[in-house]
Design a protein around this motif. Sequence first.
Motif, PDB file in Angstrom:
ATOM      1  N   LEU A   1       0.828  -1.206   0.000  1.00 40.45           N
ATOM      2  CA  LEU A   1       0.000   0.000   0.000  1.00 40.45           C
ATOM      3  C   LEU A   1       0.867   1.262   0.000  1.00 40.45           C
ATOM      4  CD1 LEU A   1      -2.996   0.830   0.102  1.00 40.45           C
ATOM      5  CD2 LEU A   1      -2.790   0.956   2.585  1.00 40.45           C
ATOM      6  N   LEU A   2       1.934   1.263   0.778  1.00 41.98           N
ATOM      7  CA  LEU A   2       2.837   2.411   0.806  1.00 41.98           C
ATOM      8  C   LEU A   2       3.522   2.613  -0.548  1.00 41.98           C
ATOM      9  CD1 LEU A   2       4.457   1.958   4.336  1.00 41.98           C
ATOM     10  CD2 LEU A   2       2.885   3.757   3.641  1.00 41.98           C
TER      11      LEU A   2
ATOM     12  N   ASN B   1       4.469   5.677  -5.331  1.00 46.68           N
ATOM     13  CA  ASN B   1       4.600   5.661  -6.788  1.00 46.68           C
ATOM     14  C   ASN B   1       3.670   6.684  -7.425  1.00 46.68           C
ATOM     15  OD1 ASN B   1       6.554   3.654  -6.755  1.00 46.68           O
ATOM     16  ND2 ASN B   1       5.063   1.987  -6.963  1.00 46.68           N
ATOM     17  N   ASP B   2       2.446   6.803  -6.865  1.00 44.70           N
ATOM     18  CA  ASP B   2       1.532   7.827  -7.389  1.00 44.70           C
ATOM     19  C   ASP B   2       2.099   9.229  -7.182  1.00 44.70           C
ATOM     20  OD1 ASP B   2      -0.195   5.821  -8.099  1.00 44.70           O
ATOM     21  OD2 ASP B   2      -1.478   6.026  -6.332  1.00 44.70           O
TER      22      ASP B   2
ATOM     23  N   LEU C   1      -6.008  17.079   6.312  1.00 48.92           N
ATOM     24  CA  LEU C   1      -5.555  16.512   7.583  1.00 48.92           C
ATOM     25  C   LEU C   1      -6.724  16.031   8.433  1.00 48.92           C
ATOM     26  CD1 LEU C   1      -2.636  18.866   8.683  1.00 48.92           C
ATOM     27  CD2 LEU C   1      -2.500  16.500   7.914  1.00 48.92           C
ATOM     28  N   THR C   2      -7.863  16.720   8.330  1.00 48.42           N
ATOM     29  CA  THR C   2      -9.038  16.298   9.095  1.00 48.42           C
ATOM     30  C   THR C   2      -9.495  14.917   8.647  1.00 48.42           C
ATOM     31  OG1 THR C   2      -9.693  18.617   9.255  1.00 48.42           O
ATOM     32  CG2 THR C   2     -11.351  16.970   9.812  1.00 48.42           C
ATOM     33  N   ILE C   3      -9.562  14.718   7.325  1.00 52.37           N
ATOM     34  CA  ILE C   3      -9.967  13.409   6.804  1.00 52.37           C
ATOM     35  C   ILE C   3      -8.952  12.352   7.184  1.00 52.37           C
ATOM     36  CG2 ILE C   3     -10.332  12.111   4.676  1.00 52.37           C
ATOM     37  CD1 ILE C   3     -11.465  14.679   3.455  1.00 52.37           C
ATOM     38  N   ALA C   4      -7.664  12.665   7.078  1.00 52.00           N
ATOM     39  CA  ALA C   4      -6.618  11.692   7.401  1.00 52.00           C
ATOM     40  C   ALA C   4      -6.703  11.266   8.873  1.00 52.00           C
ATOM     41  CB  ALA C   4      -5.245  12.282   7.099  1.00 52.00           C
ATOM     42  N   ARG C   5      -6.854  12.241   9.767  1.00 49.09           N
ATOM     43  CA  ARG C   5      -6.930  11.889  11.180  1.00 49.09           C
ATOM     44  C   ARG C   5      -8.204  11.104  11.481  1.00 49.09           C
ATOM     45  NH1 ARG C   5      -7.375  15.909  16.354  1.00 49.09           N
ATOM     46  NH2 ARG C   5      -9.390  16.261  15.366  1.00 49.09           N
TER      47      ARG C   5
ATOM     48  N   ALA D   1      -6.006   8.318   3.406  1.00 50.28           N
ATOM     49  CA  ALA D   1      -5.307   9.055   4.464  1.00 50.28           C
ATOM     50  C   ALA D   1      -3.823   9.205   4.137  1.00 50.28           C
ATOM     51  CB  ALA D   1      -5.494   8.329   5.797  1.00 50.28           C
ATOM     52  N   LEU D   2      -3.192   8.119   3.681  1.00 52.92           N
ATOM     53  CA  LEU D   2      -1.773   8.202   3.304  1.00 52.92           C
ATOM     54  C   LEU D   2      -1.564   9.162   2.137  1.00 52.92           C
ATOM     55  CD1 LEU D   2      -0.736   4.431   3.545  1.00 52.92           C
ATOM     56  CD2 LEU D   2      -0.089   6.263   5.111  1.00 52.92           C
ATOM     57  N   THR D   3      -2.462   9.105   1.160  1.00 53.70           N
ATOM     58  CA  THR D   3      -2.333   9.983  -0.005  1.00 53.70           C
ATOM     59  C   THR D   3      -2.442  11.448   0.408  1.00 53.70           C
ATOM     60  OG1 THR D   3      -3.263   8.271  -1.438  1.00 53.70           O
ATOM     61  CG2 THR D   3      -3.296  10.526  -2.264  1.00 53.70           C
TER      62      THR D   3
END
Length: 440
Positions: free
Chosen positions: A306-307, A312-313, A408-412, A341-343
Amino acid sequence: MARLTPFIKRFLPRSLFGRSLMIIVTPMILVQVISTYVFYDRHWDLITRRLSGAVAGELAFVVELLAEEPSIEGNEPIFEMSRRHFWAELTYRPGDILPNETLVPSGLLEEKLTRELNQRVKFPHRLDARSIERHVKISVQLPNGVLDFTTTRDRLFSSTTYVFLMWMVGSSLILFAVAVVFMRNQIRPIRRLAAAADSFGKGSDAPGFKSEGAVEVRLAASAFIRMRDRIQRQISQRTEMLAGVSHDLRTPLTRMRLQLAMMPGGEDADALRQDIAEMEQMLEGYLAFARGEGTEQAQPVDLDRLLREVTNDARRGGRRVVLRSEEPLTLTLRPNAFKRALTNLVQNACRYGKAVEVSARQTDGHVEIDIDDDGPGIPPEKRAEVFKPFFRLEGSRNPMTGGVGLGLTIARDIVLGHGGELVLGDAPQGGLRATILLPV
């Protein structure tokens, strides 16, 4: 007393199982200690003293009968009666003299018998409870010789002592075993409730969970099941509503885009196209934040793969992104949500830094993912505020949140939904470090 409390707490069990056993075992131990003290002080001491007094009295009786007789021939009936009624073996050694030494009594039995002999026997005597196995030998110095009085140790010791000790130890072990089994059965539903709540908090449904155990545990389990059903129903209703809202909002935007395509080109048309693109981007951000990826099911995911997909993207956009992963890691995640979240975090780092480094490693009970950049970073006093919805740092139209203040809100929100934590700090390159901590 206040200083002693933390010191005492370090030695107390932390689990409910351990504390419950301590509550059960502590009174039992106190009762056993008190019972032992009472038994020793009342029964054992009293019985031992009486048994010793009986043996000393028998010996004193025989000694008084023999003391006045200078020869042993006429006292054979006394010897025979002692064997028959006192269970004692008498031997007489005419002309012998007791050695001038005293044996130090050892143990309660010898101490009690020595004390009784000193009170009842008026002649010099010597107690020997060691030379003959399971027997006690008392030698008395008479005027014309030495009388040996030999009897068994059983006459000086009550068997109830062993019975009492065996009963205490046996009953304590049985009660302790029953308490352990009972408490395990009571603790098991609580652990299942905790596991179900943790699983549900990480995105799993926990469908096999049911209420069981004590009445209070059943009430808590029933409350959890009702809460889970309400949350799932609200998520489902919100998702259906947002699907309709998304369709309704996209329709006029699509018409506007078609109308612009038929219009002649110009600065005004280009500005409108840019506004429509920005509106679509904002709409996607709003819907993603409200939807929260709540309908996706958790499944085992290869975190390293996944990372690599995310990095790569990011490299396709021309950024220098380095991935460092120490070992293959498999976690139970909602893959699309966690990838989002990672993206968001990687794109944020690429937007403000020229070099981005992503690393993943497993620590004690956690997987740690660090996303570092060499950009300007975020002031420490602003790091808590950037997680607020629609918050944007001053001086930037598209700050750390993907254009509308939601990145950041969505990621958290996604990380918290997996039972993890998202923390902002300083990167070694001088920029921002975003750290994701996930339980294993």
